[in-house]
Design a protein around this motif. Structure first.
Motif, PDB file in Angstrom:
ATOM      1  N   ILE A 158       0.827  -1.200   0.003  1.00  0.00           N
ATOM      2  CA  ILE A 158      -0.002  -0.204  -0.052  1.00  0.00           C
ATOM      3  C   ILE A 158       0.736   1.262  -0.052  1.00  0.00           C
TER       4      ILE A 158
ATOM      5  N   THR B  71      -9.413   0.168   4.478  1.00  0.00           N
ATOM      6  CA  THR B  71      -8.999  -0.774   3.398  1.00  0.00           C
ATOM      7  C   THR B  71     -10.373  -1.642   3.538  1.00  0.00           C
TER       8      THR B  71
ATOM      9  N   MET C 293     -10.175  -1.358  -1.312  1.00  0.00           N
ATOM     10  CA  MET C 293      -9.077  -2.051  -1.258  1.00  0.00           C
ATOM     11  C   MET C 293      -9.293  -3.532  -1.218  1.00  0.00           C
TER      12      MET C 293
END
Length: 426
Positions: free
Chosen positions: A69, A205, A209
């Motif tokens: 990330i 996230t 994601m």
């Protein structure tokens, strides 16, 4: 991996196996890690060497995903947390303490609004909420001598305000403080806050994601660009000795990684909001398909926004991808490939038609979630922002009849058909 494009980084960054090692990122499902001598482990506790000894601080699976990330955002270091809320809390609390002050845009996620405006207040940290669209002259008035950070969302949830990142970075740096940007909705695929002056980026996230609604998590990435030493009197936690680690000065010992190292060794140690390795493994699978999904989300959302915008029962649509939207020009500047898959809109008649519409949906689900593969819908005033009064709702850009639609990656004709039949019932 800095030379690769983001589509490649989503696959290749983070985990780099050697000969005979697992091709796919393994799940290090262990609380502890063995060493051969007391001295070896002692050096880890003294931060003299890097390594693993207890998963509450660091874990190989978690660290590989955090590194991925960080690479996607273009930062020097990153860390995963157990939720997006934990990431926001750590990002702010890492540089603030009792007696300090934070500035935050008002049109943000309701949980973040409550965290900064209510919970941090109990810890002695004050927050001033400002209109993201205000002029620089107006925003200047919010800064105080004890201001330590500015926080905002690149695309706000659910009002979908697009942040003028350069404006806020310029203001923050003029006052010697960092700009923290929650980039959850845009993701690094569509927006790169560091390239426009932001200093720290956070993510839930749990959303795009992950993309499949199977894990709750958060991430913090440091650009490495903010000079903490140049403003050392503002940030003593980073620039003066930490007596809990034998007087280590983070900026002197860890340089550009000082901010993330302090979160890891101090906040994770003491507060423990660490994700499970299994959750990080699932997150990594989601990251591998992120560019493909984001492209489809944006395409579908654009088509759905056009449909809603032309429907006689719809009073207004907020989606920066629409040419007539208030934030269209800012979106073209900061997010030229697209914004996100979330739309907010209001039906004529307000709250009651909104409730009938939502209850009439067949495929789209009413859930307290957003930004995964499945189309979902939410009524912010009744759900995510329920704790806010009418004045706070207005400041957050939320009307009583606003509907938040998270457009999934199903076939767009099926999505529009479901919206159409539900609108007939509204």
């Amino acid at each position: 991996m800095s030379d690769y494009r983001i589509e490649t980084k989503c696959i290749q960054s983070g985990w780099h196996p050697g000969n005979g090692e697992s091709r796919v990122l393994p799940i290090y499902q262990s609380t502890t890690f063995k060493y051969g001598s007391t001295e070896e482990m002692g050096r880890l506790f003294d931060l003299e060497e890097e390594g693993y000894f207890y998963t509450r601080l660091q874990n190989p699976t978690n660290d590989a995903v955090a590194a991925k990330i960080a690479d996607l955002e273009g930062g020097v270091a990153g860390i995963l947390t157990s939720s997006g809320q934990a990431a926001t809390f750590y990002a702010v609390f890492n540089i603030c303490e009792a007696g300090d002050h934070v500035i935050c845009t008002s049109a943000i996620y309701g949980g973040t609004l409550n965290l900064l405006g209510v919970t941090l207040k109990k810890l002695g940290i004050q927050c001033t909420f400002v209109d993201a669209d205000a002029s620089e002259e107006e925003l200047e008035k919010a800064f105080l001598p004890n201001t330590k950070a500015v926080f905002a969302e690149s695309i706000s949830n659910p009002a979908l305000v697009v942040l003028d990142i350069e404006k806020f970075a310029r203001l923050a740096h003029r006052h010697g403080v960092p700009l923290l940007v929650d980039n959850t909705f845009a993701t690094p695929v569509n927006c790169r806050p560091f390239e426009w002056g932001a200093d720290i980026v956070t993510h839930s996230t749990t959303k795009y994601m992950d993309g499949h609604a199977v894990q709750v998590g958060g991430a913090i990435v440091d650009s490495g660009n903010f000079d903490w030493e140049a403003h050392r009197e503002k940030f003593p936690g980073l620039t003066t000795p930490d007596e809990s680690y034998h007087g280590i000065v983070y900026t002197q010992k860890f340089g550009k990684k000082a901010y993330i190292t302090k979160i890891t060794s101090q906040l994770q140690r003491d507060l423990g909001a660490v994700p499970s390795p299994m959750n990080s493994f699932l997150l990594n699978l989601g990251l591998e398909s992120l560019p493909l999904r984001v492209e489809r989300h944006c395409y579908n959302a654009g088509k759905a926004a056009e449909f809603l915008n032309s429907h006689p029962k719809v009073a207004s649509v907020n989606y920066a991808g629409l040419p007539g939207d208030k934030y269209h020009e800012l979106a073209k500047k900061y997010m030229p490939k697209g914004t996100c898959g979330v739309i907010s809109f209001e039906l004529k008649g307000g709250r009651e038609p909104a409730v009938r519409f939502m209850d009439g949906l067949k495929m789209a689900a009413i859930v307290t979630h957003v930004a995964d593969a499945r189309t979902s819908v939410l009524h912010p005033a009744s759900h995510t922002h329920r704790q806010l009064n009418d004045e706070q709702l207005k400041a957050a850009g939320i009307s009583p009849g606003m509907i938040r639609l998270s457009v999934g990656i199903e076939h767009i004709e099926d999505i529009i058909a479901d919206l159409s039949q539900a609108l007939e019932q509204a």
